[in-house]
Design a protein around this motif. Structure first.
Motif, PDB file in Angstrom:
ATOM      1  N   VAL A  81     -58.977  63.055  18.534  1.00 42.62           N
ATOM      2  CA  VAL A  81     -59.263  64.598  18.951  1.00 42.62           C
ATOM      3  C   VAL A  81     -58.836  65.175  17.694  1.00 42.62           C
ATOM      4  CG1 VAL A  81     -59.229  64.536  21.096  1.00 42.62           C
ATOM      5  CG2 VAL A  81     -57.076  64.549  19.925  1.00 42.62           C
ATOM      6  N   ALA A  82     -59.053  66.432  17.361  1.00 41.87           N
ATOM      7  CA  ALA A  82     -58.895  67.117  15.939  1.00 41.87           C
ATOM      8  C   ALA A  82     -58.286  68.529  16.622  1.00 41.87           C
ATOM      9  CB  ALA A  82     -60.151  67.275  15.258  1.00 41.87           C
ATOM     10  N   LEU A  83     -57.503  68.695  15.772  1.00 36.35           N
ATOM     11  CA  LEU A  83     -56.532  70.137  15.923  1.00 36.35           C
ATOM     12  C   LEU A  83     -57.241  70.811  14.719  1.00 36.35           C
ATOM     13  CD1 LEU A  83     -54.758  72.462  16.438  1.00 36.35           C
ATOM     14  CD2 LEU A  83     -52.906  71.178  15.402  1.00 36.35           C
ATOM     15  N   ARG A  84     -57.950  71.751  14.900  1.00 29.77           N
ATOM     16  CA  ARG A  84     -58.529  72.504  13.909  1.00 29.77           C
ATOM     17  C   ARG A  84     -58.003  74.057  13.508  1.00 29.77           C
ATOM     18  NH1 ARG A  84     -64.767  71.598  13.452  1.00 29.77           N
ATOM     19  NH2 ARG A  84     -64.847  73.649  14.284  1.00 29.77           N
ATOM     20  N   LEU A  85     -57.376  74.500  12.464  1.00 26.84           N
ATOM     21  CA  LEU A  85     -56.934  75.640  12.355  1.00 26.84           C
ATOM     22  C   LEU A  85     -57.387  76.235  11.000  1.00 26.84           C
ATOM     23  CD1 LEU A  85     -54.079  75.061  10.597  1.00 26.84           C
ATOM     24  CD2 LEU A  85     -53.397  74.498  12.885  1.00 26.84           C
ATOM     25  N   ALA A  86     -57.199  77.615  11.021  1.00 23.49           N
ATOM     26  CA  ALA A  86     -57.407  78.393   9.473  1.00 23.49           C
ATOM     27  C   ALA A  86     -56.572  77.946   8.433  1.00 23.49           C
ATOM     28  CB  ALA A  86     -57.309  79.769   9.733  1.00 23.49           C
ATOM     29  N   ILE A  87     -57.046  77.859   7.280  1.00 19.32           N
ATOM     30  CA  ILE A  87     -56.149  77.740   6.035  1.00 19.32           C
ATOM     31  C   ILE A  87     -55.118  78.748   6.014  1.00 19.32           C
ATOM     32  CG2 ILE A  87     -56.215  77.160   3.753  1.00 19.32           C
ATOM     33  CD1 ILE A  87     -59.046  75.859   4.139  1.00 19.32           C
ATOM     34  N   PHE A 130     -49.701  66.912   7.459  1.00 22.29           N
ATOM     35  CA  PHE A 130     -50.809  68.076   7.875  1.00 22.29           C
ATOM     36  C   PHE A 130     -50.352  69.224   7.151  1.00 22.29           C
ATOM     37  CE2 PHE A 130     -52.843  71.072  10.313  1.00 22.29           C
ATOM     38  CZ  PHE A 130     -54.212  70.962   9.986  1.00 22.29           C
ATOM     39  N   PRO A 174     -61.988  79.658   6.814  1.00 18.88           N
ATOM     40  CA  PRO A 174     -62.124  78.177   6.619  1.00 18.88           C
ATOM     41  C   PRO A 174     -60.865  77.424   7.324  1.00 18.88           C
ATOM     42  CG  PRO A 174     -62.013  79.403   4.559  1.00 18.88           C
ATOM     43  CD  PRO A 174     -61.697  80.359   5.395  1.00 18.88           C
ATOM     44  N   VAL A 226     -58.861  73.607   8.367  1.00 21.80           N
ATOM     45  CA  VAL A 226     -58.733  72.198   8.359  1.00 21.80           C
ATOM     46  C   VAL A 226     -58.298  71.453   9.404  1.00 21.80           C
ATOM     47  CG1 VAL A 226     -57.947  71.880   5.719  1.00 21.80           C
ATOM     48  CG2 VAL A 226     -56.565  73.032   7.607  1.00 21.80           C
ATOM     49  N   LEU A 250     -56.595  68.497  11.811  1.00 18.04           N
ATOM     50  CA  LEU A 250     -55.652  67.279  11.853  1.00 18.04           C
ATOM     51  C   LEU A 250     -55.880  66.562  13.104  1.00 18.04           C
ATOM     52  CD1 LEU A 250     -52.728  66.024  12.066  1.00 18.04           C
ATOM     53  CD2 LEU A 250     -52.107  67.516  13.374  1.00 18.04           C
ATOM     54  N   PHE A 274     -52.079  72.128  21.280  1.00 16.53           N
ATOM     55  CA  PHE A 274     -52.965  70.813  20.969  1.00 16.53           C
ATOM     56  C   PHE A 274     -52.342  69.628  21.818  1.00 16.53           C
ATOM     57  CE2 PHE A 274     -53.713  67.440  18.098  1.00 16.53           C
ATOM     58  CZ  PHE A 274     -54.885  67.270  18.241  1.00 16.53           C
TER      59      PHE A 274
END
Lengths: 258, 258
Positions: free
Chosen positions: A84-90, A171, B82, B84, B86, B171
């Motif tokens: 599973v992926a945790l996606r967050l803003a840069i 990360f 944008p 990224v 984890l 998460f």
DNA sequence: CCCGACTGATTTGTCAGACAACATTATAAA
DNA sequence: TTTATAATGTTGTCTGACAAATCAGTCGGG
């Protein structure tokens, strides 16, 4: 059981996405088990009544989501370890934003140091000391030693023997790289700072070596507190140059091992 | 026939991946700014000396990574925010694995409580107290109150006013849901446990309300320590039932809002 | 001058077919 | 039986084409 041998995907949305969802569902429900091979792209295209291009795009999504892996000449397989992926803003490189990251890092590293003091193996302790020596070496040569510094902190996380810590720290460290560089390249204060850093590192390692968890946690907490303080000492113009150095540097961040 | 106008991708790895890396790098470093339009697929293909298929695969990766969005007839654009990702393997529901998660959670929540004590706004404090009341209410009705419990901890993270904490805690909490449920459904010890939990929660909130950061951190640490202890008290057969409850749930993780 | 419909060019999404690179399996040879 | 070789299957890449949506400009009417 839905036997959709010929399910014309409802119009409106992207075809590839619809197919990707169906395949994802099949994997999540265990209809396709880890390690199992998917039907060939040609077969899937025929089954759903779409071209191979669309099938490829759909599989590309699954691959990107970490659900399947493809081997040329062989086929695509359901991943052994679904992810599973945790996606967050840069995070932007502003001082405020960097400090927010340091706060998170402090939370993680304090506890990582505590766990490391409890659990570190002899070889992990050896690696910790090597990493510390690497920093000295790099600094003596005249390098900034940022990479070595990050490797040192990674070694602590590894010594905690909890993969979640290494994952999250790794990360977020990507975004701290430039900030640390700025602190290190602050010429006027560099020597003083480096002495401090080395001393603080030593305290952490000593505590971990002795298995004193509270001391390790305290030392790590102090180190991160001081790191924030050092960052604040950096002149504003240096901080603003963060973006420039970022774009000119060939940071091979995606170069992870396979 | 391949006219490498710009950068000849080194042979060996997937072409699409190499191109994707170059584009990703350009976005990460800010060379391409959010909202900006990418060159057309044809242009990119010509520039890198590759066919449009490969360009499309590369862009597909970026799209899946949340770095760009494509509009048919218009072009592909760098995403306004944008992201990224984890990515990590889905933790198995073994006791050992859950405890590893609790360790991470402890690291985060201790520091989150500390920050919350420093920064919580009045409305955040109000929300915290409401969340605590919700737990009582749910328990009185006979529910397990797990969701309310998680909402309570989320409120603490929010009160830290550091989005990184809420992101990571959210998460990982997904994987703790079932574990907490197990603890709560431990009939024999339930009443004793709930009293403890409520008491510990109260201590955290009180410390945050008074702005006593050290007390808040201590209270949170104690709470998580005890949580681990309570989990260990749960009979083994209950823990083993985790997998069943986990697999029966329709995890619709791809359903993110637009 | 402003505005809306229309036209044409641009661009992504999809289709179709082909070949190259690699993997797997079947076959033949020792 | 074991080993080399051929045949087949599969993904990666190339090429060309068309459909569908968007965008820029033109023109006519108010």
């Amino acid at each position: 059981m839905i036997t959709n041998h010929e399910t014309p995907p409802t119009r409106g949305v992207q075809l590839s996405e619809q197919v990707a969802r169906q395949l994802t569902h099949a994997i999540h429900t265990g209809e396709m088990r880890p390690g199992e091979r998917l039907p060939t792209e040609a077969t899937l295209g025929e089954r759903y009544g779409i071209s191979r291009s669309v099938v490829r795009e759909a599989i590309s999504m699954l691959r990107n989501a970490g659900l399947v892996t493809s081997r040329r000449g062989s086929g695509s397989y359901v991943a052994e370890v679904p992810t599973v992926a945790l996606r967050l803003a840069i995070p932007d490189p502003s001082l405020q934003s960097v400090i927010r990251l340091l706060e998170l890092r402090r939370a993680l590293e304090v506890e990582a140091a505590r766990l490391a003091a409890q659990r570190r193996t002899p070889s992990q302790l050896r690696r910790l000391r090597n990493a510390m020596a690497d920093i000295d070496e790099a600094v003596e040569v005249g390098a900034d030693g940022v990479d070595q510094d990050m490797a040192f902190h990674r070694a602590i996380a590894e010594a905690s023997n909890n993969t979640h810590f290494t994952a999250v720290i790794d990360f977020y460290n990507r975004f701290l790289h430039h900030a640390i560089t700025v602190t290190r390249t602050n010429e006027s204060l560099r020597e003083t700072f480096m002495a401090q850093v080395i001393e603080e590192h030593q305290a952490i390692v000593d505590a971990i070596a002795q298995g004193d968890e509270d001391a390790a946690a305290q030392a790590a907490g102090r180190h991160l507190e001081h790191a924030e303080w050092r960052l604040r000492q950096a002149p504003v113009d240096l901080l603003e140059r963060l973006e420039d150095t970022a774009s000119s540097e060939p940071t091979n961040d995606t170069g992870d091992a396979r």
